[in-house]
Structure formats: C-alpha cells, structure tokens
Enzyme design. Structure first.
Site, PDB file in Angstrom:
ATOM      1  N   TYR A 140      -1.154  -0.398  10.472  1.00  0.00           N
ATOM      2  CA  TYR A 140      -1.253  -0.654   9.036  1.00  0.00           C
ATOM      3  C   TYR A 140      -0.042  -0.147   8.265  1.00  0.00           C
ATOM      4  CZ  TYR A 140      -3.392  -0.945   4.393  1.00  0.00           C
ATOM      5  OH  TYR A 140      -3.662  -1.251   3.070  1.00  0.00           O
ATOM      6  N   SER A 156       0.848  -1.180   0.000  1.00  0.00           N
ATOM      7  CA  SER A 156       0.000   0.000   0.000  1.00  0.00           C
ATOM      8  C   SER A 156       0.888   1.235   0.000  1.00  0.00           C
ATOM      9  CB  SER A 156      -0.906   0.034   1.239  1.00  0.00           C
ATOM     10  OG  SER A 156      -1.533   1.289   1.401  1.00  0.00           O
TER      11      SER A 156
END
Length: 258
Positions: free
Chosen positions: A153, A140
């Site tokens: 995350y 990501s």
C-alpha cells in the site's frame, strides 16, 4: 443548477461515496463507477438522489480495458467531465515471506497505480482540446514513508503522488489541472479494521467537504486533515535512524484472508 459533471471511481463506499454526495449537493451531475453497481444504485436511492442527474458504470479499476471502456461510455452518454476523481483503491497488509502476498501486491499496484492512470486516460485528450478540467488522484499519507506491514500500500500511494506530479507538469500549459488529494485517517470501511492508533481520524463527510474545496480551488496538492499535513512534513525530513526507531514494531495491518 450546475450542468457540470463529476466522474468518480470507487463510488460504492468510503471516500468515493462521500465525494459523490458532496458533488451532488453542489449541483453536479454524476458519473459513478464501481464493481458493485447495485450497491451504488441502492445507495443513491436511499439518499433520495435524482436519477436523472447520475449514471452508474460497472467496471473493475484493476482491469485496464474495463475501466477505460467505462470512461469511453461516459463520454458517449454524458459528455466530457469537468472533474475526474480516481478514488478506487485497494489496501491490505502484506508479508512477502508468503508467495500469495506477491499476488496481493500485484493487485494493489494494478488498482491503485495503473488503475489511476487508466481512469484518467479516456478523458485527457478531450479535456486538453477543451482547455479545462481537473484530474484528481487520491493518494494517502501512507505514501510519504514506508510503514511496517504496508509493503504494497505505501509504495502504491507514493506512486500515485509521483504520477500525479508527473502528469501535472505534462498538462500545465493545457488548462487541465491535476490535483493530488492525500487523505490521512478517514473513518471508512477501509480504516475500520485497523488495529493501530489513527490520529486525527476524520468523518468521511468532513473529508469530502475539504477535498471538494481543494479541487474547486485547483490546489495542486492537499493533505486532509491539515494536521496530518504537518505530520507528513515531519515524516519527510525525519532521519532514517529516527524513523526506524519510531515505527519498528508498530502493529501491522492484517493480511488478506487466504
């Protein structure tokens, strides 16, 4: 019709499901992995997919033995995949002032990091022996810098990027390619709960097209959409004082309900 096989985790929704459909449209057989196997089966039926071209394996990517066994079963049932895509991921906001968020952090790393390695594990020896194949880690743009509220995350996706880079070097002479796909903001259930702006938001089907093409070409690293690649390069070189000024006070990703 291709006899190639794509093994994809996280196939019950989001990016994994979009990639599954793209590979099916390209003629691949599918090995689809998810905790919710009935959701995958129902989706495949709703899309009119030929069940003779796919198999569904139930596994929890955050549990090593579970995902390893799914890969081993795929080898028995369908053979060695040509493409393995570790797409299953977990994302929620954390605030480590709260004890329970340490457990959320552990779950995030178990899914996004150890789960990626465990997804690849059953296939590496067979792919190396064959001399071909692609191992694809889905990271990501949040792995580029640490964002407020993303204390689990962001580092987990940074870990995916570094892990794939390490593995790419290890397998360089083997004929097995390691591809890092770095999504920006893609319109999936994972992003639909975000309360902050998401520049260059891309439909999942367009992401799947771009990812398929990058994997097919054997790209080592690809940010999708390309505009977020420009943003990512900018963020990498931004001095800390400027980064902190830009992102301090940014709305946080919501924590998991307790």
């Amino acid at each position: 019709m291709s006899t190639s096989l794509a093994y994809i985790t996280g196939a019950s929704s989001g990016l994994g499901q979009a990639l599954a459909l793209r590979y099916y449209q390209a003629g691949y057989r599918l090995a689809l992995v998810a905790r919710r196997t009935e959701a995958v089966t129902d989706w495949a039926r709703s899309q009119g997919l030929d069940t003779n071209r796919l198999a569904v394996y139930g596994a929890d990517v955050s549990v090593i033995d579970s995902i390893v066994q799914a890969g081993q079963q795929c080898l028995v049932d369908q053979g060695i995949p040509d493409v393995v895509i570790a797409c299953a991921g977990f994302s929620t906001g954390v605030d480590i002032r709260y004890r329970e968020d340490l457990d959320v952090m552990a779950r995030t790393f178990a899914t996004n990091n150890v789960g990626t390695a465990a997804t690849f594990h059953p296939f590496i020896a067979a792919m190396v022996a064959r001399g071909t194949g692609a191992l694809v880690g889905v990271a990501s743009v949040h792995g580029i810098r640490g964002m407020p509220g993303h204390g689990a995350y962001c580092p987990s996706k940074a870990g995916v990027i570094s892990f794939c880079e390490s593995l790419r070097g290890e397998l360089k002479a083997s004929g097995v390619k390691v591809v890092t796909i770095v999504p920006g903001y893609i319109d999936t259930p994972l992003t639909q709960g975000n309360t902050y702006s998401m520049p260059f938001l891309m439909p999942a089907s367009q992401f799947a097209d771009a990812a398929y093409n990058a994997i097919d070409r054997g790209s080592s690293y690809r940010v999708i959409p390309w505009q977020m690649g420009v943003v990512a390069k900018f963020l990498r070189v931004l001095p800390n004082w400027a980064f902190d000024k830009l992102f301090a006070g940014r709305p946080r990703k919501p924590r998991s309900p307790t």
